[in-house]
Write a protein that holds these residues in place. Structure first.
Motif, PDB file in Angstrom:
ATOM      1  N   THR A   1     125.409  64.685 -40.537  1.00 40.22           N
ATOM      2  CA  THR A   1     124.842  63.699 -39.610  1.00 40.22           C
ATOM      3  C   THR A   1     123.361  64.000 -39.383  1.00 40.22           C
ATOM      4  N   THR A   2     123.064  65.273 -39.210  1.00 46.63           N
ATOM      5  CA  THR A   2     121.669  65.667 -39.007  1.00 46.63           C
ATOM      6  C   THR A   2     120.878  65.450 -40.298  1.00 46.63           C
ATOM      7  N   ARG A   3     121.430  65.933 -41.395  1.00 46.84           N
ATOM      8  CA  ARG A   3     120.689  65.911 -42.656  1.00 46.84           C
ATOM      9  C   ARG A   3     120.383  64.488 -43.122  1.00 46.84           C
ATOM     10  N   LEU A   4     121.332  63.592 -42.908  1.00 48.21           N
ATOM     11  CA  LEU A   4     121.123  62.213 -43.363  1.00 48.21           C
ATOM     12  C   LEU A   4     120.585  61.316 -42.248  1.00 48.21           C
ATOM     13  N   ASP A   5     120.151  61.968 -41.167  1.00 47.62           N
ATOM     14  CA  ASP A   5     119.520  61.246 -40.074  1.00 47.62           C
ATOM     15  C   ASP A   5     120.404  60.106 -39.547  1.00 47.62           C
ATOM     16  N   MET A   6     121.640  60.457 -39.209  1.00 45.80           N
ATOM     17  CA  MET A   6     122.601  59.428 -38.785  1.00 45.80           C
ATOM     18  C   MET A   6     122.955  59.544 -37.295  1.00 45.80           C
ATOM     19  N   LYS A   7     122.281  60.502 -36.602  1.00 49.82           N
ATOM     20  CA  LYS A   7     122.664  60.819 -35.218  1.00 49.82           C
ATOM     21  C   LYS A   7     122.683  59.609 -34.297  1.00 49.82           C
ATOM     22  N   ASN A   8     121.699  58.734 -34.468  1.00 53.16           N
ATOM     23  CA  ASN A   8     121.556  57.624 -33.518  1.00 53.16           C
ATOM     24  C   ASN A   8     122.639  56.564 -33.645  1.00 53.16           C
ATOM     25  N   TRP A   9     123.317  56.553 -34.762  1.00 55.60           N
ATOM     26  CA  TRP A   9     124.282  55.459 -34.946  1.00 55.60           C
ATOM     27  C   TRP A   9     125.665  55.890 -35.449  1.00 55.60           C
ATOM     28  N   ILE A  10     125.876  57.180 -35.588  1.00 52.61           N
ATOM     29  CA  ILE A  10     127.145  57.654 -36.157  1.00 52.61           C
ATOM     30  C   ILE A  10     128.345  57.321 -35.270  1.00 52.61           C
ATOM     31  N   ASP A  11     128.095  57.135 -33.945  1.00 53.17           N
ATOM     32  CA  ASP A  11     129.203  56.810 -33.043  1.00 53.17           C
ATOM     33  C   ASP A  11     129.374  55.303 -32.838  1.00 53.17           C
ATOM     34  N   ARG A  12     128.592  54.545 -33.587  1.00 51.59           N
ATOM     35  CA  ARG A  12     128.772  53.081 -33.528  1.00 51.59           C
ATOM     36  C   ARG A  12     129.763  52.657 -34.593  1.00 51.59           C
ATOM     37  N   ARG A  13     130.384  51.500 -34.392  1.00 47.69           N
ATOM     38  CA  ARG A  13     131.331  51.016 -35.393  1.00 47.69           C
ATOM     39  C   ARG A  13     130.610  50.647 -36.693  1.00 47.69           C
ATOM     40  N   CYS A  14     131.259  50.930 -37.805  1.00 44.11           N
ATOM     41  CA  CYS A  14     130.635  50.725 -39.129  1.00 44.11           C
ATOM     42  C   CYS A  14     130.265  49.266 -39.370  1.00 44.11           C
ATOM     43  N   GLY A  15     130.993  48.358 -38.719  1.00 44.15           N
ATOM     44  CA  GLY A  15     130.727  46.937 -38.913  1.00 44.15           C
ATOM     45  C   GLY A  15     129.316  46.536 -38.527  1.00 44.15           C
TER      46      GLY A  15
END
Lengths: 337, 284
Positions: free
Chosen positions: A119-133
């Protein structure tokens, strides 16, 4: 030593032969690029490697394991990121990664640690807890890449990983691939983006019509062409007869080794020259034969030139040619389990 | 840029077959429940629909003579078993839809690329999910039936209801998963579900006993698997738990409670055996 060996792969979809005896060796720790137009057989090859598809004949060895005899062992060693990102729109990115971790039998601690790292490495922190849709194409692709890397595969297989992506996502993915490569992960990447394959790959195989038609490092492939490229247009819009006549003339000049007519570029001529010093001589010959020179440019060989030289057409021409013949509906139906 | 090593953590530990297959199955089941809770409309509709059936159909015949139904039971009590079975049947018949969507959207490929210890975990997850939903629906129907004065099964009867539903749900889920892999897309699967659902309800003893039906329909009802699930549950509601007694006067002969359950058992195993080659091929 080769981590991946493909030998004489043959695969048909009905009457369409997608692979016609494809052979390939991917060395361990290498970032290997498969270059070819859509429909050349790249995705079929990658689906066979990932054990999603069985070839009609041929052999697939991953790290010494026969993928056709022991697919489970191969799946453990392999991370596959498909061209079409398949996500569950209802789940959040984190839940999807947790599912993936459980399917790869990571224990909870390992799984959560890996998810946090990626999550950190791919810079996904801001949206990883949002639904994939709610994710954009770039976010989906990053998530898909994270799920392919979650179990730390020996071999990462990526099918067109940056197609249609924004610059930021592409940059994140390129940087990660370089980092993985430096740390010894073997990566097999398919793309029809010349610049991507050239920028990332240690070695390249060019696939056309279900076969490998050229293989080597980008420099080796370019050097094999033997010299600089010249693109010549005698008129803005020439015709076939004229271009054939010019080709005959050019082929008679010492130092010109190959002349290919590029029909999609107004019958321009692509020629290979031993040295730039023959350019004045080339102009003289054309003038004497009363051919005008509308445009003449000289460049170092590119991968597109390699492709053109090997197949007689540019990658874009090949894309267009294949696009007209492909039955995408039939292909996706055949790909469905 | 972070400084951690993205290839550094340990590889998965070697674990037992049972532990890994449990982990896979639970993860896949959790996914189905997350989908359900985040799209609760299907759950709400699935709970409301049988209650509406019970309420409206029960009211339709509420003034019927007391001795109209076999054993002199009220129509509401007669209907309860039918609604429970029909609801479980409809739910299980839909079990293949999530799998079909996973096939169509490529999510199944994600599962198949993973080193699943057994790809049966995909099937197990569907069965667990549908069984839990069917039981929830059945509890709601039983509670509503009790509230409407249609009676309750005793503890033994309750166990019989669950056991019968389990057999039916397993059988129909197997059929639906088989269809999900055999048919080309969700449109075709929905069409089959649509065509099968109501005719199977009407050609069973859910709404009326065989003695009310013309001969041809009586034959159909007596061969319909739903009937073999309805009759034991109806017996549980009637207070009689003697499965040795005749529950169904079929045109081909009388069937006891045990006979009905045996048919369901054979049907369940038969369907699993029937779809096994297909699942093996599709999930190979």
């Amino acid at each position: 030593m080769s981590l991946l060996k493909l030998k004489d792969l043959v695969k048909s979809y009905g009457s369409v032969q997608a692979l016609k005896g494809l052979t390939l060796n991917v060395p361990e720790g290498c970032l290997y690029g498969l270059l070819g137009p859509n429909g050349a057989g790249k995705s079929t090859t990658l689906r066979i490697i990932s054990t999603l598809l069985a070839p009609d004949s041929g052999q697939v060895m991953v790290s010494g394991t026969d993928a056709l005899l022991d697919p489970l062992s191969v799946r453990r060693q392999l991370g596959y990121v498909a061209q079409e990102v398949a996500i569950d729109k209802i789940l959040t990115g984190k839940e999807l990664l947790q599912l993936q971790g459980d399917l790869y039998h990571l224990n909870r601690k390992q799984r959560d640690l890996r998810i946090a790292e990626l999550t950190t490495r791919l810079d996904m922190k801001n949206w990883i807890d949002r639904r994939c849709g709610s994710y954009s194409g770039g976010m989906r692709r990053r998530l898909d890449l994270a799920s392919g890397l979650l179990h730390q595969p020996k071999l990462l297989v990526l099918d067109e990983p940056t197609v249609g992506l924004d610059i930021e996502s592409r940059s994140v993915i390129w940087s990660l691939l370089r980092e993985l490569q430096e740390k010894g992960t073997t990566i097999l990447l398919s793309s029809h983006y010349l610049e991507e394959v050239e920028a990332l790959s240690d070695q390249i195989a060019i696939i056309d019509g279900g076969k490998v038609i050229a293989e080597g490092t980008p420099n080796q492939l370019k050097k094999r062409l033997g010299g600089d490229r010249v693109t010549l247009r005698v008129r803005e819009f020439s015709d076939e007869d004229e271009s054939l006549a010019v080709r005959e003339l050019l082929q008679s000049i010492d130092g010109v080794s190959e002349v290919v007519i590029n029909r999609s570029q107004g019958f321009s001529l692509n020629l290979l020259i031993d040295d730039v010093s023959i350019l004045p001589q080339l102009r003289n010959h054309l003038e004497k034969a009363e051919f005008e020179i509308f445009a003449l440019s000289q460049s170092r060989p590119s991968l597109d030139d390699v492709y053109l030289q090997a197949t007689g057409k540019t990658l874009m021409d090949a894309e267009l040619e294949i696009a007209g013949k492909r039955d995408v509906k039939l292909e996706s139906k055949k790909a469905m389990r | 840029m972070s400084s951690f090593d993205i290839t550094s953590t340990t590889q998965p530990l070697g674990r037992s077959y049972l532990s890994e297959i449990t982990q896979e199955t639970l993860a896949l089941t959790k996914r189905l429940f997350l989908q359900l809770f985040r799209r609760p409309s299907t759950l709400i509709a699935g709970l409301l629909q049988p209650l509406i059936w019970l309420l409206l159909f029960g009211a339709l015949f509420s003034n019927a003579p007391d001795d109209l139904m076999p054993g002199g039971i009220s129509y509401g009590r007669f209907l309860g078993a039918g609604v429970i079975v029909f609801t479980a049947f409809s739910g299980a018949l839909n079990a293949g839809l999530p799998v079909m969507f996973d096939r169509e959207f490529g999510f199944l490929n994600r599962l198949l690329v993973a080193p699943l210890r057994s790809r049966s975990s995909i099937v197990f997850a569907s069965i667990i999910y549908i069984t839990v939903i069917s039981f929830l629906q059945s509890f709601a129907i039983m509670a509503t039936a009790s509230f409407l004065g249609y009676g309750t099964p005793g503890l033994g009867g309750f166990v019989l209801v669950l056991a019968t539903l389990l057999l039916l749900v397993f059988a129909v889920t197997a059929l639906s998963l088989g269809l999900a892999f055999a048919l080309p897309g969700h449109i075709e699967l929905i069409a089959v579900i649509f065509v099968a659902n109501l005719p199977l309800l009407f050609a069973s003893t859910a709404l009326a006993p065989i003695s009310f039906m013309p001969t041809w329909l009586g034959w159909l009802a007596a061969l319909n698997p739903l009937t073999f699930a309805i009759e034991p549950i109806r017996a549980a509601y009637s207070g009689s738990l003697d499965l040795g007694t005749v529950l169904l006067h079929a045109p081909y002969g009388d069937m006891t409670g045990y006979g009905c359950l045996r048919v369901l058992l054979v049907l369940t195993f038969g369907l699993f055996l029937l779809i096994r080659p297909l699942l093996n091929r599709k999930l190979a």
